[in-house]
Write an enzyme that holds these catalytic residues in place. Sequence first.
Site, PDB file in Angstrom:
ATOM      1  N   LEU A 149     -10.874   0.981  -6.778  1.00 41.28           N
ATOM      2  CA  LEU A 149     -11.125  -0.418  -7.354  1.00 41.28           C
ATOM      3  C   LEU A 149     -11.310  -1.527  -6.488  1.00 41.28           C
ATOM      4  O   LEU A 149     -10.676  -1.450  -5.285  1.00 41.28           O
ATOM      5  CB  LEU A 149      -9.967  -0.574  -8.420  1.00 41.28           C
ATOM      6  CG  LEU A 149      -8.612  -0.578  -8.119  1.00 41.28           C
ATOM      7  CD1 LEU A 149      -8.151  -1.868  -7.295  1.00 41.28           C
ATOM      8  CD2 LEU A 149      -7.883  -0.262  -9.218  1.00 41.28           C
ATOM      9  N   GLU A 151     -10.335  -5.514  -5.976  1.00 37.78           N
ATOM     10  CA  GLU A 151      -9.540  -6.605  -6.544  1.00 37.78           C
ATOM     11  C   GLU A 151     -10.554  -7.822  -7.165  1.00 37.78           C
ATOM     12  O   GLU A 151     -11.700  -7.739  -6.740  1.00 37.78           O
ATOM     13  CB  GLU A 151      -8.821  -7.301  -5.519  1.00 37.78           C
ATOM     14  CG  GLU A 151      -7.506  -6.618  -5.084  1.00 37.78           C
ATOM     15  CD  GLU A 151      -6.867  -7.098  -3.855  1.00 37.78           C
ATOM     16  OE1 GLU A 151      -6.918  -8.184  -3.458  1.00 37.78           O
ATOM     17  OE2 GLU A 151      -6.119  -6.184  -3.150  1.00 37.78           O
ATOM     18  N   GLY A 252     -21.837 -13.311   5.765  1.00 35.28           N
ATOM     19  CA  GLY A 252     -20.724 -14.343   5.338  1.00 35.28           C
ATOM     20  C   GLY A 252     -19.716 -14.340   6.574  1.00 35.28           C
ATOM     21  O   GLY A 252     -20.357 -13.879   7.825  1.00 35.28           O
ATOM     22  N   CYS A 259      -7.996  -3.736   2.636  1.00 38.01           N
ATOM     23  CA  CYS A 259      -8.470  -2.379   3.096  1.00 38.01           C
ATOM     24  C   CYS A 259      -9.462  -2.098   4.070  1.00 38.01           C
ATOM     25  O   CYS A 259      -8.975  -1.476   5.022  1.00 38.01           O
ATOM     26  CB  CYS A 259      -9.050  -1.829   1.431  1.00 38.01           C
ATOM     27  SG  CYS A 259      -8.173  -1.589   0.050  1.00 38.01           S
ATOM     28  N   ARG A 327      -4.532 -10.723   2.441  1.00 33.95           N
ATOM     29  CA  ARG A 327      -4.383 -10.135   3.520  1.00 33.95           C
ATOM     30  C   ARG A 327      -5.521  -9.984   4.310  1.00 33.95           C
ATOM     31  O   ARG A 327      -6.498  -9.617   4.001  1.00 33.95           O
ATOM     32  CB  ARG A 327      -3.957  -8.688   2.909  1.00 33.95           C
ATOM     33  CG  ARG A 327      -2.462  -8.485   2.662  1.00 33.95           C
ATOM     34  CD  ARG A 327      -1.930  -7.108   1.895  1.00 33.95           C
ATOM     35  NE  ARG A 327      -2.508  -7.187   0.651  1.00 33.95           N
ATOM     36  CZ  ARG A 327      -2.058  -6.091   0.020  1.00 33.95           C
ATOM     37  NH1 ARG A 327      -1.448  -5.079   0.388  1.00 33.95           N
ATOM     38  NH2 ARG A 327      -2.540  -5.863  -1.387  1.00 33.95           N
TER      39      ARG A 327
HETATM   40  N1  LIG Z   1      -5.476  -3.412  -3.338  1.00 30.58           N
HETATM   41  C1  LIG Z   1      -6.866  -2.775  -3.118  1.00 30.58           C
HETATM   42  O1  LIG Z   1      -7.887  -3.396  -3.691  1.00 30.58           O
HETATM   43  C2  LIG Z   1      -6.894  -1.090  -3.216  1.00 30.58           C
HETATM   44  C3  LIG Z   1      -7.819  -0.598  -3.396  1.00 30.58           C
HETATM   45  C4  LIG Z   1      -7.950   0.664  -3.172  1.00 30.58           C
HETATM   46  C5  LIG Z   1      -6.966   1.534  -2.644  1.00 30.58           C
HETATM   47  N2  LIG Z   1      -5.916   0.765  -2.298  1.00 30.58           N
HETATM   48  C6  LIG Z   1      -4.895   1.365  -1.540  1.00 30.58           C
HETATM   49  O2  LIG Z   1      -3.731   1.650  -2.444  1.00 30.58           O
HETATM   50  C7  LIG Z   1      -2.346   1.510  -1.694  1.00 30.58           C
HETATM   51  C8  LIG Z   1      -1.831   0.368  -2.434  1.00 30.58           C
HETATM   52  O3  LIG Z   1      -2.341  -0.898  -2.186  1.00 30.58           O
HETATM   53  P1  LIG Z   1      -1.870  -2.322  -2.948  1.00 30.58           P
HETATM   54  O4  LIG Z   1      -2.926  -3.192  -2.692  1.00 30.58           O
HETATM   55  O5  LIG Z   1      -1.674  -1.934  -4.394  1.00 30.58           O
HETATM   56  O6  LIG Z   1      -0.611  -2.673  -2.261  1.00 30.58           O
HETATM   57  P2  LIG Z   1       0.643  -3.671  -2.754  1.00 30.58           P
HETATM   58  O7  LIG Z   1       1.381  -3.882  -1.433  1.00 30.58           O
HETATM   59  O8  LIG Z   1       0.085  -4.505  -3.313  1.00 30.58           O
HETATM   60  O9  LIG Z   1       1.483  -2.735  -3.608  1.00 30.58           O
HETATM   61  C9  LIG Z   1       2.489  -1.553  -3.003  1.00 30.58           C
HETATM   62  C10 LIG Z   1       3.783  -1.700  -4.024  1.00 30.58           C
HETATM   63  O10 LIG Z   1       4.766  -0.773  -3.322  1.00 30.58           O
HETATM   64  C11 LIG Z   1       5.866  -0.972  -3.610  1.00 30.58           C
HETATM   65  N3  LIG Z   1       6.655   0.116  -2.855  1.00 30.58           N
HETATM   66  C12 LIG Z   1       6.805   0.179  -1.464  1.00 30.58           C
HETATM   67  N4  LIG Z   1       7.717   1.035  -1.348  1.00 30.58           N
HETATM   68  C13 LIG Z   1       8.277   1.371  -2.366  1.00 30.58           C
HETATM   69  C14 LIG Z   1       9.169   2.399  -2.894  1.00 30.58           C
HETATM   70  N5  LIG Z   1       9.982   3.461  -1.986  1.00 30.58           N
HETATM   71  N6  LIG Z   1       9.507   2.681  -4.044  1.00 30.58           N
HETATM   72  C15 LIG Z   1       8.973   2.051  -4.895  1.00 30.58           C
HETATM   73  N7  LIG Z   1       7.994   0.985  -4.805  1.00 30.58           N
HETATM   74  C16 LIG Z   1       7.617   0.774  -3.510  1.00 30.58           C
HETATM   75  C17 LIG Z   1       6.116  -2.395  -2.988  1.00 30.58           C
HETATM   76  O11 LIG Z   1       6.865  -3.140  -3.289  1.00 30.58           O
HETATM   77  C18 LIG Z   1       4.798  -2.837  -3.584  1.00 30.58           C
HETATM   78  O12 LIG Z   1       4.946  -3.629  -4.758  1.00 30.58           O
HETATM   79  C19 LIG Z   1      -2.936   1.319  -0.227  1.00 30.58           C
HETATM   80  O13 LIG Z   1      -2.738   2.535   0.465  1.00 30.58           O
HETATM   81  C20 LIG Z   1      -4.287   0.731  -0.263  1.00 30.58           C
HETATM   82  O14 LIG Z   1      -4.752   0.947   0.954  1.00 30.58           O
HETATM   83  C21 LIG Z   1      -5.838  -0.647  -2.265  1.00 30.58           C
END
Ligand SMILES: NC(=O)c1ccc[n+]([C@@H]2O[C@H](COP(=O)([O-])OP(=O)(O)OC[C@H]3O[C@@H](n4cnc5c(N)ncnc54)[C@H](O)[C@@H]3O)[C@@H](O)[C@H]2O)c1
Length: 430
Positions: A149, A151, A252, A259, A327
């Site tokens: 997905l 954002e 851009g 990511c 980020r």
């Molecule tokens: N943000 C994006 O668009 C996106 C898209 C695809 C994949 N990803 C991947 O998904 C993963 C998460 O990304 P995100 O952007 O959602 O991160 P994020 O930082 O927004 O969320 C991560 C959450 O995990 C929680 N957390 C950490 N340790 C924990 C624990 N021990 N117990 C419970 N909760 C805990 C944190 O408090 C935080 O709220 C990453 O690996 C990222 O690369 C992100």
Amino acid sequence: MIGTGYVGLVSGVCFSDLGNDVICVDKDLNKIKQLNNGNIPIYEPGLEELVIKNFKNKRLKFSNDLKNSVKNSDIIFICVGTPTKKGGSSADLSQIYKVANEIGKSINKFKIVVTKSTVPVTSGDKIEKILLKNISKKKFSVVSNPEFLREGEAIRDFNYPDRIVIGTENKRSNKMLKNLYSPIISKGAKYINVSRRAAELIKYSSNAFLATKISFINEIANLCEKTNINVDDISIGIGLDQRIGSRFLRAGPAYGGSCFPKDTKAITVTGDIFKTNLSIIKSVIRSNENRSNLLLKRVYEICKNKIKKKRICFLGVTFKANTDDMRDSSSLKMIPELSKKGAIINYYDPTGPKKEFNRYKNVEYIDSSKNCIQKSDLIIIHTEWNEFKSINFKKLFKNKKKIIYDMRNLYSTKKMKDLGLRYFSIGRSD
Ligand SMILES: NC(=O)c1ccc[n+]([C@@H]2O[C@H](COP(=O)([O-])OP(=O)(O)OC[C@H]3O[C@@H](n4cnc5c(N)ncnc54)[C@H](O)[C@@H]3O)[C@@H](O)[C@H]2O)c1
């Protein structure tokens, strides 16, 4: 869902909206408290309504209690962060391993443990080893289900993905996950079942490829600026070739976000570990890291090197539109650098002020784009929010000499010139 961030919260809410009972767990007490009070900790269009609807239906719960949440679930998705290790390039998997340890101590009957977080190849094997410390092989199966997905479009992307990738050789897990995703598959999403390692590598390869496309068109834009060619024509001209495709070909600023920068770095480390030189991706990283310097150089040229006391406005500071995510946004490089050189920076962002700039003097948040523009000599359009696409600059400038540097090519060069405005953009002749 363990980890209630951009991925965990959106996926959890969407799964509950499909009729499943979902518990979103996070270690951040404040986040869970906010969610239980109906407040959404991130900006994501459409998310609030969906959270409130499913929370009221009692299909969606928020909790800090990982142990009981695991006990009460059949499928556990790990959605915690995998940032770049401090001072290095590899992915920091400490959050993943910590969660895996906790899951291992909480499993009572057969569970599928799915990594939705982006994790390097072989991470699934390591998670399996951690779980084996506390439970027998029969009680769990570790699967990779990378998330694609974006954002800003997250809910749509979750419900209408191009593909769902499931990495497992375990038939029972594959069947259960296919069943979980069946409402999405029936709407047209392709479902592929591959090995766990392949699923892990699909995610990194996808991000590296998309990052390559962006860096590619950014470098072509550099050439366009020198040869009096409009880069938008090139994007259309090559994008119409179905082998290439038109998306991710908009020139851009440097790519940013949570990511691409971290994932491109992490995959090159995986390459090095397995003695494979991923030279194309390494060169993309270098090209992108240099991008902000190149755009800053252009700012200096536009200002004829008179940066001190120059009032510069940034419209948008997030890495892209429709998100509050800062980020690795290129504004984090550009604004401090300009401030260091003595510029007075005003910025406006539809998602509000950013703590990242608090420590810089001469950097101030202004609460409307109009005020921000009127207070400044140089207007930098940094993020492509819709509300920046139809600004009446002529009226706002009130005959004062101001300059626009449009880093997203939101306006037509000709129209801006016809209005008598000093307008610069990316990969187009000025
Ligand atoms: N943000 C994006 O668009 C996106 C898209 C695809 C994949 N990803 C991947 O998904 C993963 C998460 O990304 P995100 O952007 O959602 O991160 P994020 O930082 O927004 O969320 C991560 C959450 O995990 C929680 N957390 C950490 N340790 C924990 C624990 N021990 N117990 C419970 N909760 C805990 C944190 O408090 C935080 O709220 C990453 O690996 C990222 O690369 C992100």
